[in-house]
Design an enzyme around this catalytic site. Structure first.
Site, PDB file in Angstrom:
ATOM      1  CB  CYS B 135      -2.715  -0.950  -0.488  1.00 20.99           C
ATOM      2  SG  CYS B 135      -3.111   0.441  -0.990  1.00 20.99           S
ATOM      3  CB  CYS B 138      -1.651   0.285  -3.735  1.00 25.15           C
ATOM      4  SG  CYS B 138      -1.071   1.283  -2.413  1.00 25.15           S
ATOM      5  CG  ASP B 139      -1.292  -3.902  -4.822  1.00 26.63           C
ATOM      6  OD1 ASP B 139      -0.647  -3.048  -4.922  1.00 26.63           O
ATOM      7  OD2 ASP B 139      -1.193  -4.230  -3.657  1.00 26.63           O
TER       8      ASP B 139
END
Lengths: 308, 308
Positions: B135, B138-139
């Site tokens: 992701c 997300c990261d």
């Protein structure tokens, strides 16, 4: 395939056609949208409450935003009507417009939706525009403080009655069955509204009036009478698919006249896809969200077709 | 049918589940939504450009608006995971949650979507969370000014590469085929981006690193080397349907493991409908718009079922 001006022409500029256009733009497909009324029937919806992430928006505002989205990719929406579709000699199509122009394309997404179903009673045609209407949102305003009737029991009918209740003095909601078939949300609101009188298990036999609507003749008594006085009548009894243009080039329809589509939106005619309320897709659930999704699927399929 | 707390439980709180809930609310169906992550995979989408009427919105903002829409009808979204689904004795279902709670319902709409496909190479599992991610949204933030790789050629992969290019120093986009399969819109943007290097016709054989990702071993030379140094690797090679829960109660799947649905969203098991990316619907086009539409169709079908 010979060189054509367009790789794709989308006929119809409702949610299905507009969503197809946005996907086509993002795929880089050279295309044109042709539609008499951008937004189609959505323009006649006074309030949309079930568009994911948007608690409430008017049909008109929704359409404006969708149109702006389509045009953000420099796509042209031609406000014209198609008169005829012809196969050409090179497995593409010629599209003849009412203004005598001709457009050529490799593929078509046909997404013109449905048109209003008529009641087929005496007075309906004669008094159209003189009290008879198929669009509360368009014409409701003319009946300020008057008494009107809405005929039908669907979401469209009940939400039209609610819309009108804000404007007019009194609304009769006349439905042939014993229970409205609209969403509970609409039914409860209508039942609570003091301006709305629901007349169940009743059909309108005749719309009466000389130069304008004066009353309705019912097939059942309501408060001991079979005639009720109204100045306007809004007919909201559903829709029929507008398939004339594709029927004549052999696109296959189901028993109810809807365009038979496969899961990828294709029809029986190579090069013609279809999407939205006019198709057998989405279990024939005629919603903005289902029409839009079908438009996206058809555009993806056209992209695969053009890559070949 | 015996009395149950719920008429409908929707499992999955992505676009399909949330749209189903909104329709269910408007139909007046007593229901509950159970979902580990409201929004599902959409939360991981950094930018949505093809939601009709909305030129650009982040996945997170879209999800927040959708969730708010669901909750505007006082519907509860339970942030929990389902452990088991069992048929009960009265043609309904018992749903067991990971927190040991049990819920009873007459009908289920199963809409848990898909999970990330794994690359299945050495180092992938070992270095998960230590440089390996599924992701970017997300990261990505953890790789500011570093060099990373994105693996894949789809819309998700290419848009992840573009998202990362705004944060990191350099992005290798590694794809096994000779041409990206993403929308032109994304492909053109990636090709133009000076921070993105696209490596075609190449597979990653191994993810190398001791305590964190240090490099990738390729099956083809790139700039005369078969190893490239990266500190992060984002695997974006598609999705597999998350069908474990329904498989064990006999819901029929197709060859690729997707839930077979009929045009009304029904499965082969009476009382279980399905919608969204997990199904064979919408020509398996996994889009927010198609998932939402399938949710609406399933909710309509459940309403008809409950009326009987």
């Amino acid at each position: 395939m010979s060189k054509k001006k367009y790789d794709l022409i989308i006929i119809g500029a409702g949610p299905a056609g507009m969503m197809a256009s946005i996907y086509a733009s993002r795929y880089g497909i050279k295309h044109l949208v042709i539609g008499g009324i951008p937004g189609g029937l959505v323009t006649q919806t006074h309030k949309i409450g079930n568009w994911l992430g948007t608690e409430s928006i008017s049909g008109m505002e929704f359409v404006q935003k969708a149109e702006q989205h389509v045009k953000s990719y420099q796509t042209e929406i031609l406000n014209n009507l198609v008169k005829k579709i012809k196969k050409d000699k090179s497995s593409g199509f010629e599209i003849f417009l009412e203004n005598q122009e001709k457009k050529e394309t490799k593929a078509i997404i046909f997404a013109v939706g449905t048109k209003h179903r008529c009641l087929e009673v005496p007075g309906e045609k004669e008094l159209l525009g003189k009290g008879v209407s198929y669009c509360a949102t368009c014409d409701g305003f003319f009946y300020r403080n008057k008494t009107v009737a809405v005929i039908g029991g669907s979401d469209s009918a009940v939400s039209a009655a609610l819309y009108l209740a804000d404007i007019v003095q009194e609304v009769y909601l006349i439905y042939r069955k014993e229970k409205l078939r609209a969403e509970n949300f609409w039914v409860e609101a209508a039942e609570k509204n003091p301006k709305i009188k629901i007349i169940y298990q009743t059909k309108v036999k005749k719309i009466i009036g000389e130069s304008k609507v004066e009353s309705l003749e019912l097939d059942n008594q309501f408060e001991n009478l079979t005639q009720i006085k109204v100045e306007g009548v809004f007919i909201e009894i559903g829709a029929v698919p507008a398939v004339e243009l594709v029927e004549e080039i052999g696109v296959e329809l189901d028993d109810e006249g809807y365009i038979k589509i496969n899961s990828d939106g294709s029809t029986n005619i190579s090069g013609i896809w279809s999407a939205g309320d006019i198709t057998t897709g989405s279990n024939k659930f005629k919603q903005i969200i289902t029409a839009s999704a079908e438009g996206a699927v058809a555009a993806q399929s056209v992209q695969k077709f053009l890559k070949k």
